[in-house]
Design a protein around this motif. Structure first.
Motif, PDB file in Angstrom:
ATOM      1  N   GLU A   1      64.520  57.734  76.061  1.00  0.00           N
ATOM      2  CA  GLU A   1      63.338  58.433  76.565  1.00  0.00           C
ATOM      3  C   GLU A   1      63.490  59.942  76.719  1.00  0.00           C
ATOM      4  O   GLU A   1      62.476  60.637  76.857  1.00  0.00           O
ATOM      5  N   ARG A   2      64.725  60.456  76.724  1.00  0.00           N
ATOM      6  CA  ARG A   2      64.891  61.842  77.145  1.00  0.00           C
ATOM      7  C   ARG A   2      65.663  62.695  76.142  1.00  0.00           C
ATOM      8  O   ARG A   2      66.206  63.734  76.499  1.00  0.00           O
ATOM      9  N   MET A   3      65.717  62.231  74.889  1.00  0.00           N
ATOM     10  CA  MET A   3      66.452  62.970  73.870  1.00  0.00           C
ATOM     11  C   MET A   3      65.559  63.337  72.699  1.00  0.00           C
ATOM     12  O   MET A   3      64.772  62.516  72.224  1.00  0.00           O
ATOM     13  N   SER A   4      65.696  64.557  72.236  1.00  0.00           N
ATOM     14  CA  SER A   4      65.122  64.949  70.950  1.00  0.00           C
ATOM     15  C   SER A   4      66.272  65.128  69.971  1.00  0.00           C
ATOM     16  O   SER A   4      67.371  65.534  70.376  1.00  0.00           O
ATOM     17  N   VAL A   5      66.033  64.797  68.729  1.00  0.00           N
ATOM     18  CA  VAL A   5      67.104  64.790  67.722  1.00  0.00           C
ATOM     19  C   VAL A   5      66.681  65.620  66.530  1.00  0.00           C
ATOM     20  O   VAL A   5      65.566  65.469  66.015  1.00  0.00           O
ATOM     21  N   GLU A   6      67.574  66.511  66.113  1.00  0.00           N
ATOM     22  CA  GLU A   6      67.327  67.363  64.958  1.00  0.00           C
ATOM     23  C   GLU A   6      68.489  67.185  63.980  1.00  0.00           C
ATOM     24  O   GLU A   6      69.618  67.587  64.275  1.00  0.00           O
TER      25      GLU A   6
ATOM     26  N   ALA B   1      76.442  57.714  72.073  1.00  0.00           N
ATOM     27  CA  ALA B   1      75.466  56.725  72.528  1.00  0.00           C
ATOM     28  C   ALA B   1      74.238  56.703  71.616  1.00  0.00           C
ATOM     29  O   ALA B   1      73.715  55.629  71.294  1.00  0.00           O
ATOM     30  N   TRP B   2      73.790  57.869  71.172  1.00  0.00           N
ATOM     31  CA  TRP B   2      72.599  57.904  70.324  1.00  0.00           C
ATOM     32  C   TRP B   2      72.887  57.282  68.951  1.00  0.00           C
ATOM     33  O   TRP B   2      72.118  56.442  68.462  1.00  0.00           O
ATOM     34  N   PHE B   3      73.990  57.683  68.313  1.00  0.00           N
ATOM     35  CA  PHE B   3      74.308  57.131  66.994  1.00  0.00           C
ATOM     36  C   PHE B   3      74.492  55.616  67.062  1.00  0.00           C
ATOM     37  O   PHE B   3      74.018  54.885  66.194  1.00  0.00           O
ATOM     38  N   ALA B   4      75.183  55.152  68.108  1.00  0.00           N
ATOM     39  CA  ALA B   4      75.393  53.707  68.242  1.00  0.00           C
ATOM     40  C   ALA B   4      74.080  52.980  68.469  1.00  0.00           C
ATOM     41  O   ALA B   4      73.884  51.858  67.976  1.00  0.00           O
ATOM     42  N   SER B   5      73.152  53.609  69.196  1.00  0.00           N
ATOM     43  CA  SER B   5      71.858  52.970  69.469  1.00  0.00           C
ATOM     44  C   SER B   5      71.050  52.770  68.193  1.00  0.00           C
ATOM     45  O   SER B   5      70.147  51.934  68.161  1.00  0.00           O
TER      46      SER B   5
ATOM     47  N   ALA C   1      67.023  67.046  83.084  1.00  0.00           N
ATOM     48  CA  ALA C   1      67.872  65.967  82.556  1.00  0.00           C
ATOM     49  C   ALA C   1      67.351  65.446  81.227  1.00  0.00           C
ATOM     50  O   ALA C   1      67.299  64.244  80.970  1.00  0.00           O
ATOM     51  N   LYS C   2      66.949  66.380  80.368  1.00  0.00           N
ATOM     52  CA  LYS C   2      66.593  66.048  78.994  1.00  0.00           C
ATOM     53  C   LYS C   2      67.621  66.693  78.068  1.00  0.00           C
ATOM     54  O   LYS C   2      68.346  67.615  78.474  1.00  0.00           O
ATOM     55  N   PHE C   3      67.665  66.233  76.814  1.00  0.00           N
ATOM     56  CA  PHE C   3      68.753  66.652  75.936  1.00  0.00           C
ATOM     57  C   PHE C   3      68.259  66.800  74.503  1.00  0.00           C
ATOM     58  O   PHE C   3      67.271  66.191  74.098  1.00  0.00           O
TER      59      PHE C   3
END
Length: 308
Positions: free
Chosen positions: A111-116, A146-150, A251-253
Motif C-alpha cells: 500500500e505504501r510503495m511506488s516503484v520506478e 520484500a518488494w521483489f519477493a512479493s 512512512a511511504k517509500f
C-alpha cells in the motif's frame, strides 16, 4: 560475527561474562518484542514516527553515536558541528523508523510503495535470468527484498547474522515472511554461485565496510569494499544493477531499479573490470546518500582509522 542491535547501539565492549551476556541478549529480545507489539498496534505512520522519536532521542546519547559523527565528519567535514548534530539525530530517527516498520512490512509493500524500474532494468528482469541487485542501507532497505519477493521473484539475500541469537531469530522470522531466501556472508562465494546456478537472483546491501575488501573510493576516500558482486557478474555473465530505496513523508517509500552496470573498459583485465564496477556502485550509493544523508544507516565505521 555481527553484534546484536542494542549491543551495537550501546557500543558495549566484547569482554562480558557469558551468563551476563545471555541475560542481556534475552532482555534485548524482550524489549524488541515489546517494541514491535506497540508498533503493530499503531497505524503504520504512527508506529514509524514513534520509533523515530524514541531512537532520535536515545541514539545520539549512546557511545555508538560517536562512530556516526566520525562518518559524518568524513562525508561533510568537521567545520559545521550543528549540521553534524542534526544529521546524527536524523540517522537515528531513520533507524528507529526502520525497526518500527518490521511488523508492517506486508502492508508497506502492498500500500505504501511506488516503484520506478528503468527500461533497461525491466528488460533484464523480464529475461527470467538471474540478476545481482546491489542496495545501500538507505531509507528502509528491507523494502527492497520484500518488494521483489512479493512479485514472485526468486531471490537469495546475503545477510550478517546478529550475535544475539534471540533477536537474530526474530529478525529472520520477520524477513522470511517476505518470501525470499537468505545466505549468510559466512557461507561464501560457492553458495552464492550455487544459488545463481539454480536460477535465483542475489540481493546484497553492500555499503558497509568489508575488512577483506578492496580499497575503492567512497566520498573521496578509499574504503574497504567487497568486489564479490562484480566478480560474480563478470564470471557468470549476469547483469548487476543498483536498487535504490528512499523514505518519503508519512512512512511511504519509493524503490528505483537503475540500468545494469557494465565495465567502462571491456579490454581491461577481469580484476580491473571488477574494481571498476565496484567503483560505479560506490559512486551510485554516494550520489543517493548526498541527496539525504539523514536516511543513511552508518552506525559502523566505514573508512580506515586515521593514524596520528
Amino acid at each position: 560475527m555481527a553484534r546484536s542491535i542494542l549491543a551495537r547501539a550501546l557500543g558495549r565492549g566484547r569482554n562480558i561474562d557469558p551468563a551476563a551476556q545471555q541475560a542481556a541478549w534475552r532482555i534485548e529480545a524482550v524489549l524488541l518484542r515489546l517494541f514491535w507489539g506497540v508498533s503493530w498496534a499503531l497505524p503504520i505512520a504512527a508506529g514509524s514516527a514513534l520509533g523515530a522519536r524514541i531512537l532520535g532521542f536515545i541514539g545520539p546519547r549512546l557511545r555508538k553515536s560517536l562512530q556516526v559523527r566520525r562518518n559524518l565528519a568524513v562525508m561533510i567535514g568537521e567545520s559545521d558541528p550543528l549540521r553534524i548534530k542534526d544529521l546524527e539525530r536524523a540517522i537515528w530517527r531513520n533507524f528507529g523508523s526502520v525497526m518500527a516498520e518490521y511488523p508492517h512490512m506486508r502492508k508497506i509493500i502492498a500500500e505504501r510503495m511506488s516503484v520506478e524500474i528503468s527500461p533497461e532494468a525491466q528488460k533484464a528482469i523480464d529475461s527470467g535470468s538471474p540478476c545481482i541487485f546491489c542496495a545501500a542501507h538507505l531509507g528502509n532497505w528491507e523494502t527492497c527484498a520484500a518488494w521483489f519477493a512479493s512479485k514472485g521473484f526468486a531471490l537469495q539475500v546475503v545477510y550478517s547474522p546478529q550475535a544475539n541469537p534471540y533477536t537474530d531469530r526474530m529478525l529472520q522470522n520477520a524477513r522470511r515472511s517476505y518470501g525470499c531466501g537468505f545466505v549468510t556472508k559466512q557461507d561464501g562465494l560457492r553458495e552464492l554461485m550455487q544459488a545463481i546456478s539454480a536460477g535465483s537472483s542475489i540481493g546484497l546491501v553492500m555499503d558497509q565496510r568489508v575488512d577483506n575488501g578492496e580499497m575503492i573510493p567512497f566520498f573521496g576516500r578509499p574504503a574497504a569494499t567487497t568486489t564479490v558482486p562484480a566478480r560474480l557478474s563478470l564470471k557468470l555473465g549476469i547483469p548487476i544493477m543498483l536498487v535504490e530505496t528512499r523514505r518519503l513523508p508519512g512512512a511511504k517509500f519509493v524503490l528505483r531499479a537503475h540500468p545494469p552496470l557494465s565495465p567502462r573498459d571491456p579490454g581491461a583485465s577481469a580484476a580491473e573490470q571488477a574494481r571498476d564496477l565496484t567503483a560505479q556502485i560506490n559512486a551510485g550509493f554516494e550520489s543517493w546518500i548526498r541527496q539525504d544523508i539523514g536516511q543513511w544507516h552508518c552506525l559502523k565505521r566505514r573508512w580506515p582509522k586515521v593514524r596520528a
